[in-house]
Design a protein around this motif. Structure first.
Motif, PDB file in Angstrom:
ATOM      1  N   HIS A  87      -9.251   4.549  -4.100  1.00  0.00           N
ATOM      2  CA  HIS A  87      -9.013   4.335  -2.672  1.00  0.00           C
ATOM      3  C   HIS A  87      -8.069   5.389  -2.091  1.00  0.00           C
ATOM      4  O   HIS A  87      -8.293   5.887  -0.987  1.00  0.00           O
TER       5      HIS A  87
ATOM      6  N   LEU B  30      -4.703  -3.575  -3.140  1.00  0.00           N
ATOM      7  CA  LEU B  30      -4.303  -2.167  -3.113  1.00  0.00           C
ATOM      8  C   LEU B  30      -5.460  -1.305  -2.629  1.00  0.00           C
ATOM      9  O   LEU B  30      -5.248  -0.272  -1.993  1.00  0.00           O
ATOM     10  N   ASP B  31      -6.681  -1.733  -2.944  1.00  0.00           N
ATOM     11  CA  ASP B  31      -7.845  -0.974  -2.498  1.00  0.00           C
ATOM     12  C   ASP B  31      -8.454  -1.593  -1.242  1.00  0.00           C
ATOM     13  O   ASP B  31      -9.620  -1.345  -0.937  1.00  0.00           O
TER      14      ASP B  31
ATOM     15  N   PHE C 289      -5.084  -6.949  -6.872  1.00  0.00           N
ATOM     16  CA  PHE C 289      -6.383  -6.639  -7.467  1.00  0.00           C
ATOM     17  C   PHE C 289      -7.117  -7.936  -7.728  1.00  0.00           C
ATOM     18  O   PHE C 289      -6.496  -9.005  -7.773  1.00  0.00           O
TER      19      PHE C 289
ATOM     20  N   PRO D 266      -8.001   0.989  -6.989  1.00  0.00           N
ATOM     21  CA  PRO D 266      -6.834   1.392  -6.185  1.00  0.00           C
ATOM     22  C   PRO D 266      -6.622   2.913  -6.200  1.00  0.00           C
ATOM     23  O   PRO D 266      -6.262   3.507  -5.173  1.00  0.00           O
TER      24      PRO D 266
ATOM     25  N   HIS E 106       0.825  -1.215   0.000  1.00  0.00           N
ATOM     26  CA  HIS E 106       0.000   0.000   0.000  1.00  0.00           C
ATOM     27  C   HIS E 106       0.858   1.263   0.000  1.00  0.00           C
ATOM     28  O   HIS E 106       0.612   2.202  -0.760  1.00  0.00           O
TER      29      HIS E 106
END
Length: 470
Positions: free
Chosen positions: A262, A398-399, A362, A259, A71
């Motif tokens: 986010h 990532l999100d 993802f 992502p 992240h």
DNA sequence: ATCGGCTCGCGCAA
DNA sequence: TGCGCGAAGCCGAT
């Protein structure tokens, strides 16, 4: 107060006055971008009115909840670009290391006014309350990461998409307008406010961050320009037919904007207006807006209005009751967390989804649902399943840790859904099966797409390969 | 291939 | 109070 920004996006978080100060402080947290940012533009307009420069502060918190190097790397790439874009506009950008509220309150002592963006998660709301309480000057929150401001859409916790949808769609046209932007009249260059030299290569490696999950730079590069290149690729190549092809995971991952959304590197308003402008068939534009506005803002409504949004107790009563009745049911298999994480179950479709998640950060939206339903089926009890699904979600995506994460995992357990025919383990919560995937999509095509993706090391669109950094 | 039933609660019409 | 209907479900009957 300046009226360049729609008042419906503004909340004054305390009753402190605007003081004399050296600058207007924009505390950037959720909306990590230099364009299509209502909070930033509000700060610029206020600063111009007060004859002051704008200083942006980003508090980089090495102990951010559940964050790891995957992240942080993505966020850092975005911040490097955003800082550069702000400097070019003569807006100050300072990055400091530590807990956000403390850092903001400290720098606010030299500011006339504090402007912040809006976030909906528990810690984001708490941070803003603390800044409002302790900064000693007016704190104005500006909502820029929702198309329709959440308090305009609905003041109650919505039961399902169908109850929120008409409220959002009624207001949509009113909010689909570009963000007013003005040039800063007073440059921030001369202020010389100290901050981290964070853009130099390798800076992030010295922070002692959780390195247990690897970055995914072969698949996703952070930053607004990367997001826009990806989205233009989506508009050109995939928007036509989106309404009918979006649940076909063998084809693509969709717009892959989650992502970027986010981290606030792209504005949902920009995406919505671009889709409206570029879609040839209304059905495609409507299908995309259903995801971007209806489903996404249902998630915002959920985390804003339900205090238990990240706990099993936040699920609807009917769902907890039926899952409880089926707690003693024998499971077709029970896997431990290590087996799940290693993508070592006996289900090749699920394993492919898990590899997409761990390998790329993802997962195709349709597979996210199947992935979660199987964790429910394969865990010793529904509470354990909930905790595992959320932990894996937040660790690898990532999100992850997004409002969408909590609504999405909750949906697996009946949130925002309705009962269906009773089945073992699931009770009346909707189930999903491998046979269903085989019936409805080319699931073997998905498995081989993911194999190629992992082996080939990336499917970043060719025109999006340019550097986000430097 | 297509269709109805499964089951709950919301929102609206009456 | 009744009634229609809903994130993509599954299954069995036709």
């Amino acid at each position: 107060m300046s009226s360049v920004i729609d008042p419906a996006r503004l909340q004054t978080l305390n009753d402190r006055p605007i003081l004399s100060g050296r600058f207007v402080l924009y505390w950037m947290q959720q909306s990590q971008r230099a364009e299509w940012n209502h909070a930033l533009e509000f700060a610029v307009a206020e600063a111009n009115r007060l004859h002051l420069p704008v200083v942006t502060l980003f508090a980089f918190d090495p102990n951010y909840p559940e964050a790891n190097l995957r992240h942080y790397q993505f966020m850092w790439e975005g911040l490097v670009e955003t800082a550069d874009r702000l400097h070019r506009r003569r807006i100050g950008f300072v990055l400091r290391l530590g807990p956000p509220p403390e850092l903001v309150v400290r720098l606010a002592q030299d500011a006339a006014l504090v402007v912040c963006d809006r976030g909906y998660l528990r810690h984001q709301r708490r941070w803003r309350r603390e800044v409002a309480l302790h900064s000693g000057r007016r704190v104005v929150q500006v909502e820029s990461d929702a198309v329709v401001p959440v308090d305009e859409a609905s003041l109650r916790q919505e039961y399902a998409a169908r109850t929120l949808r008409p409220k959002l769609l009624r207001l949509l046209d009113r909010y689909l307008t570009p963000v007013p932007s003005s040039a800063p009249r007073f440059p921030a260059h001369s202020l010389e406010i100290p901050g981290e030299d964070f853009t130099r290569p390798g800076w992030i490696d010295r922070l002692g961050l959780d390195r247990s999950v690897a970055p995914v730079t072969a698949y996703f590069r952070g930053g607004t320009s990367q997001a826009k290149l990806r989205f233009q690729h989506f508009l050109e190549q995939q928007l036509a037919g989106y309404a009918s092809l979006r649940s076909q995971p063998q084809l693509t991952g969709g717009s892959t904007m989650s992502p970027y959304l986010h981290f606030g590197q792209i504005s949902p308003l920009y995406l919505a207006m671009e889709v409206r402008r570029r879609a040839a068939a209304p059905a495609d534009s409507e299908a995309y807006l259903e995801q971007l506005v209806v489903r996404r803002e249902l998630s915002l409504n959920f985390v804003e209005r339900c205090s238990d949004y990240d706990r099993y107790s936040g699920l609807p009563a009917w769902a907890r009751a039926t899952l409880e009745r089926h707690r003693p049911d024998p499971r077709p298999a029970i896997y431990d967390l290590d087996t799940l994480e290693a993508a070592a179950t006996s289900d090749p479709y699920w394993n492919a989804a898990m590899r997409e998640m761990t390998g790329t950060g993802f997962m195709h939206n349709h597979m996210r649902m199947y992935w979660g339903k199987k964790i429910l089926e394969w865990s010793p009890d529904p509470q354990t399943a909930f905790e595992r699904a959320l932990a894996l979600n937040n660790r690898y995506f990532l999100d992850g840790r997004d409002p969408n994460s909590y609504a999405g995992v909750g949906w697996v357990f009946g949130l925002h859904d309705r009962p269906w025919g009773e089945r073992p383990v699931f009770g009346t919560v909707r189930s999903m099966t491998a046979a269903g995937l085989e019936r409805k999509c080319d699931i073997l095509g998905y498995v081989s797409r993911i194999q190629r993706l992992i082996a080939g090391g990336g499917e970043v669109p060719p025109d999006a390969g340019g550097p986000a950094i430097g």
